[in-house]
Motif scaffolding. Structure first.
Motif, PDB file in Angstrom:
ATOM      1  N   THR A 111       0.848  -1.206   0.000  1.00 33.63           N
ATOM      2  CA  THR A 111       0.000   0.000   0.000  1.00 33.63           C
ATOM      3  C   THR A 111       0.876   1.247   0.000  1.00 33.63           C
ATOM      4  O   THR A 111       0.623   2.211  -0.735  1.00 33.63           O
ATOM      5  CB  THR A 111      -0.925  -0.019   1.241  1.00 33.63           C
ATOM      6  OG1 THR A 111      -1.626  -1.261   1.265  1.00 33.63           O
ATOM      7  CG2 THR A 111      -1.909   1.127   1.224  1.00 33.63           C
ATOM      8  N   LEU A 112       1.917   1.205   0.808  1.00 29.52           N
ATOM      9  CA  LEU A 112       2.863   2.331   0.843  1.00 29.52           C
ATOM     10  C   LEU A 112       3.513   2.547  -0.523  1.00 29.52           C
ATOM     11  O   LEU A 112       3.606   3.684  -1.011  1.00 29.52           O
ATOM     12  CB  LEU A 112       3.940   2.045   1.893  1.00 29.52           C
ATOM     13  CG  LEU A 112       5.120   3.015   1.930  1.00 29.52           C
ATOM     14  CD1 LEU A 112       4.676   4.382   2.419  1.00 29.52           C
ATOM     15  CD2 LEU A 112       6.235   2.477   2.822  1.00 29.52           C
ATOM     16  N   ARG A 113       3.911   1.448  -1.171  1.00 27.07           N
ATOM     17  CA  ARG A 113       4.560   1.577  -2.492  1.00 27.07           C
ATOM     18  C   ARG A 113       3.632   2.276  -3.484  1.00 27.07           C
ATOM     19  O   ARG A 113       4.053   3.144  -4.254  1.00 27.07           O
ATOM     20  CB  ARG A 113       4.925   0.193  -3.052  1.00 27.07           C
ATOM     21  CG  ARG A 113       6.075  -0.468  -2.346  1.00 27.07           C
ATOM     22  CD  ARG A 113       6.516  -1.758  -3.059  1.00 27.07           C
ATOM     23  NE  ARG A 113       7.448  -2.454  -2.198  1.00 27.07           N
ATOM     24  CZ  ARG A 113       7.129  -3.469  -1.386  1.00 27.07           C
ATOM     25  NH1 ARG A 113       5.904  -3.959  -1.376  1.00 27.07           N
ATOM     26  NH2 ARG A 113       8.025  -4.010  -0.594  1.00 27.07           N
ATOM     27  N   LEU A 114       2.369   1.886  -3.446  1.00 26.63           N
ATOM     28  CA  LEU A 114       1.423   2.474  -4.400  1.00 26.63           C
ATOM     29  C   LEU A 114       1.172   3.949  -4.074  1.00 26.63           C
ATOM     30  O   LEU A 114       1.106   4.791  -4.974  1.00 26.63           O
ATOM     31  CB  LEU A 114       0.118   1.658  -4.373  1.00 26.63           C
ATOM     32  CG  LEU A 114      -0.916   1.976  -5.428  1.00 26.63           C
ATOM     33  CD1 LEU A 114      -0.347   1.843  -6.849  1.00 26.63           C
ATOM     34  CD2 LEU A 114      -2.128   1.028  -5.297  1.00 26.63           C
ATOM     35  N   LEU A 115       1.056   4.258  -2.789  1.00 24.95           N
ATOM     36  CA  LEU A 115       0.860   5.662  -2.395  1.00 24.95           C
ATOM     37  C   LEU A 115       2.064   6.510  -2.818  1.00 24.95           C
ATOM     38  O   LEU A 115       1.911   7.636  -3.299  1.00 24.95           O
ATOM     39  CB  LEU A 115       0.663   5.756  -0.875  1.00 24.95           C
ATOM     40  CG  LEU A 115      -0.731   5.389  -0.363  1.00 24.95           C
ATOM     41  CD1 LEU A 115      -0.692   5.118   1.148  1.00 24.95           C
ATOM     42  CD2 LEU A 115      -1.753   6.478  -0.671  1.00 24.95           C
ATOM     43  N   GLU A 116       3.255   5.974  -2.645  1.00 26.68           N
ATOM     44  CA  GLU A 116       4.468   6.710  -3.037  1.00 26.68           C
ATOM     45  C   GLU A 116       4.514   6.901  -4.553  1.00 26.68           C
ATOM     46  O   GLU A 116       4.860   7.975  -5.033  1.00 26.68           O
ATOM     47  CB  GLU A 116       5.719   5.959  -2.563  1.00 26.68           C
ATOM     48  CG  GLU A 116       6.197   6.383  -1.184  1.00 26.68           C
ATOM     49  CD  GLU A 116       6.542   7.880  -1.124  1.00 26.68           C
ATOM     50  OE1 GLU A 116       7.399   8.343  -1.876  1.00 26.68           O
ATOM     51  OE2 GLU A 116       5.916   8.589  -0.316  1.00 26.68           O
ATOM     52  N   ALA A 117       4.143   5.857  -5.301  1.00 21.30           N
ATOM     53  CA  ALA A 117       4.140   5.970  -6.767  1.00 21.30           C
ATOM     54  C   ALA A 117       3.131   7.038  -7.184  1.00 21.30           C
ATOM     55  O   ALA A 117       3.392   7.856  -8.080  1.00 21.30           O
ATOM     56  CB  ALA A 117       3.789   4.625  -7.393  1.00 21.30           C
ATOM     57  N   MET A 118       1.997   7.058  -6.506  1.00 15.25           N
ATOM     58  CA  MET A 118       0.957   8.044  -6.829  1.00 15.25           C
ATOM     59  C   MET A 118       1.444   9.458  -6.505  1.00 15.25           C
ATOM     60  O   MET A 118       1.257  10.398  -7.271  1.00 15.25           O
ATOM     61  CB  MET A 118      -0.268   7.672  -5.985  1.00 15.25           C
ATOM     62  CG  MET A 118      -1.281   8.730  -5.776  1.00 15.25           C
ATOM     63  SD  MET A 118      -2.667   8.016  -4.856  1.00 15.25           S
ATOM     64  CE  MET A 118      -3.212   9.448  -3.965  1.00 15.25           C
ATOM     65  N   ARG A 119       2.134   9.580  -5.367  1.00 16.14           N
ATOM     66  CA  ARG A 119       2.614  10.889  -4.927  1.00 16.14           C
ATOM     67  C   ARG A 119       3.684  11.444  -5.867  1.00 16.14           C
ATOM     68  O   ARG A 119       3.798  12.647  -6.043  1.00 16.14           O
ATOM     69  CB  ARG A 119       3.205  10.730  -3.528  1.00 16.14           C
ATOM     70  CG  ARG A 119       3.127  11.976  -2.671  1.00 16.14           C
ATOM     71  CD  ARG A 119       3.362  11.602  -1.244  1.00 16.14           C
ATOM     72  NE  ARG A 119       4.741  11.242  -0.969  1.00 16.14           N
ATOM     73  CZ  ARG A 119       5.722  12.104  -0.750  1.00 16.14           C
ATOM     74  NH1 ARG A 119       5.475  13.395  -0.795  1.00 16.14           N
ATOM     75  NH2 ARG A 119       6.937  11.686  -0.476  1.00 16.14           N
ATOM     76  N   SER A 120       4.448  10.528  -6.456  1.00 20.68           N
ATOM     77  CA  SER A 120       5.554  11.020  -7.276  1.00 20.68           C
ATOM     78  C   SER A 120       5.192  11.108  -8.761  1.00 20.68           C
ATOM     79  O   SER A 120       6.010  11.519  -9.567  1.00 20.68           O
ATOM     80  CB  SER A 120       6.796  10.148  -7.080  1.00 20.68           C
ATOM     81  OG  SER A 120       6.468   8.824  -7.391  1.00 20.68           O
ATOM     82  N   CYS A 121       3.971  10.737  -9.146  1.00 21.57           N
ATOM     83  CA  CYS A 121       3.625  10.866 -10.566  1.00 21.57           C
ATOM     84  C   CYS A 121       3.247  12.317 -10.869  1.00 21.57           C
ATOM     85  O   CYS A 121       2.999  13.106  -9.957  1.00 21.57           O
ATOM     86  CB  CYS A 121       2.530   9.882 -10.979  1.00 21.57           C
ATOM     87  SG  CYS A 121       0.860  10.406 -10.658  1.00 21.57           S
ATOM     88  N   SER A 122       3.186  12.651 -12.154  1.00 24.64           N
ATOM     89  CA  SER A 122       3.057  14.081 -12.490  1.00 24.64           C
ATOM     90  C   SER A 122       1.607  14.584 -12.495  1.00 24.64           C
ATOM     91  O   SER A 122       1.368  15.761 -12.727  1.00 24.64           O
ATOM     92  CB  SER A 122       3.713  14.342 -13.850  1.00 24.64           C
ATOM     93  OG  SER A 122       3.058  13.543 -14.819  1.00 24.64           O
ATOM     94  N   ILE A 123       0.667  13.718 -12.205  1.00 23.35           N
ATOM     95  CA  ILE A 123      -0.734  14.168 -12.157  1.00 23.35           C
ATOM     96  C   ILE A 123      -0.928  14.994 -10.876  1.00 23.35           C
ATOM     97  O   ILE A 123      -0.522  14.560  -9.798  1.00 23.35           O
ATOM     98  CB  ILE A 123      -1.699  12.959 -12.176  1.00 23.35           C
ATOM     99  CG1 ILE A 123      -1.506  12.171 -13.474  1.00 23.35           C
ATOM    100  CG2 ILE A 123      -3.152  13.410 -12.020  1.00 23.35           C
ATOM    101  CD1 ILE A 123      -2.249  10.860 -13.525  1.00 23.35           C
TER     102      ILE A 123
END
Ligand code: NAP
Ligand code: G4F
Length: 343
Positions: A111-123
């Motif tokens: 869950t943390l990995r996905l949240l981090e990926a979401m936080r670092s994407c450009s959207i």
């Protein structure tokens, strides 16, 4: 402008119902599937051509980053909203005792990995929403009945503990980074798409095999557990509603009634003409058909858990009031649909 959704766990029971709902509502639906040695997309076969699927795994940050980068690039100037539904999990409570570290890696750190990926994407933040599949297993050894959003947690399995991390990291990211990140705290939900090794489906599949003469008995574990069982289709709709609110928040979804494993057995077998009565105690307890005396249900310690969750009963008043959500299927309808499908 596009409405885009990414569903992890899209090949699972809930993922398949949610994908149907999202397609109906006009979303571009992306899903993450795992590489397997054999086909694992049977639940989404009927909508396969309408989905955009990418291989990935919640234990692998690199693929999550790549998929989110691909989505960000594709919809860069054409995005209305991007909803991420994190349904992927090692979801079996008993199995989590056998694979505790893996379970924490997928259900917790994943869950943390996905949240981090979401936080670092450009959207930009204001266009992204995140749903975390939290669970009534968080309540475990319940400290109050029924359980609401304010009931303290007391998880009773490596699965419950891993999901506790998933719940809190979602809440922490909401508060720390002002993200639209929500948990649905969902009580048990079943369907004809339920995996075969959860108790409801095991019962209806077992009944079908007994009727066809393919098996002569059904062996279960703890018969006295009480669960608040709803229909997965209703709960998938609730997930979508949670992300349509003005503010991010956490919601319990439940039917607000509970039934025992024994009751599930009695109701499903009654639909096929059996009248199940019980005799004996503990591992010697047997369910038999009163009309014929035939012994059909047996108990084995093999299916006991080191720590059991004896009773779960939800109170979904908040979801009913704020989301306008309510279950559309009754317990009897759920049992009948599953029996019909498996017999
Ligand atoms: P499910 O049928 O077991 O589906 C789980 C999904 O997660 C499958 O698509 C599975 O892929 C995928 N998955 C497993 N490990 C993964 C990994 N390491 N990386 C990526 N994907 C992975 O579960 P469900 O009943 O649909 O439940 C959906 C979610 O809600 C789960 O998070 C579960 O814990 C939670 N939940 C369920 C209930 C319930 O009563 N059903 C209640 C509360 C919360 P494969 O198909 O390849 O195995
Ligand atoms: O069907 P179950 O395995 O579901 P459980 O453990 O309640 O977990 C499910 O619901 C959770 C939500 O509360 C989800 F988070 C989780 O992912 C999963 O979907 O077991 C239900 C009850 C338990 O008390 C178990 O001990 O049924 C009892 N049981 C009795 N005999 C059995 C069996 N469970 C299974 N799986 N197999 C049996 O033979």
């Amino acid at each position: 402008m596009s409405k885009v959704a990414l569903v992890t766990g899209i090949t699972g029971q809930d993922g398949s119902y949610l994908a149907e709902i999202l397609l109906d509502k006009g979303y571009d639906v992306w899903g993450i599937i795992r590489r397997a040695s054999n086909i694992n997309t049977s639940r989404i076969e009927h909508i396969f051509d309408k989905l955009t699927l990418r291989y990935g795994d919640l234990t692998d940050s690199s693929n999550l980053l790549l998929i989110l980068a691909e989505i960000s690039t594709k919809y860069v100037s054409n995005l209305d909203v991007f909803e991420i539904y994190n349904l992927a999990a090692m979801s079996h409570v008993k199995v989590s005792f056998e694979m505790p570290e893996y379970t924490s890696n997928v259900d917790g750190t994943g869950t943390l990995r996905l949240l981090e990926a979401m936080r670092s994407c450009s959207i930009p933040n204001e266009k992204i929403k995140f749903y975390q599949a939290s669970t009534s297993e968080l309540y475990g050894k319940v400290v109050e009945v029924p359980q609401t959003e304010t009931t303290p947690f007391y998880p009773r399995s490596p699965y419950g503990v891993a999901k506790l991390y998933g719940y809190w990291i979602t809440k922490n990211y909401r508060e720390a980074y002002d993200l639209f990140a929500c948990s649905g705290i969902l009580f048990n939900h079943e369907s004809p798409r339920r995996a075969h090794n959860f108790v409801t489906r095991k019962i209806t599949i077992g009944l079908g095999k007994i009727l066809r003469g393919e098996q002569d008995k059904l062996v279960l574990g703890n018969l006295t557990s009480l669960r608040d069982w709803g229909h997965a289709k209703d709960y998938a709709m609730g997930m979508w509603l949670i992300l349509q609110q003005d503010k991010p928040d956490d919601y319990v979804l439940s039917t607000n009634e509970y039934h025992s494993v024994k009751e599930f057995v009695e109701k499903s077998f009654a639909l096929k003409g059996f009248d199940i009565k019980w005799k004996g105690e503990g591992t010697n307890e047997v369910g038999y058909d009163e009309k014929t005396g035939r012994e059909l249900i047996f108990v084995s310690e093999k299916y006991f858990r080191p720590t059991e969750v004896d009773e779960l009963l939800g109170d979904s008043t908040k979801a009913r009031t704020e989301l306008g959500w309510k279950p559309e299927h009754s317990f009897d309808e759920l049992v009948a649909e599953m029996v019909e499908a498996d017999c």
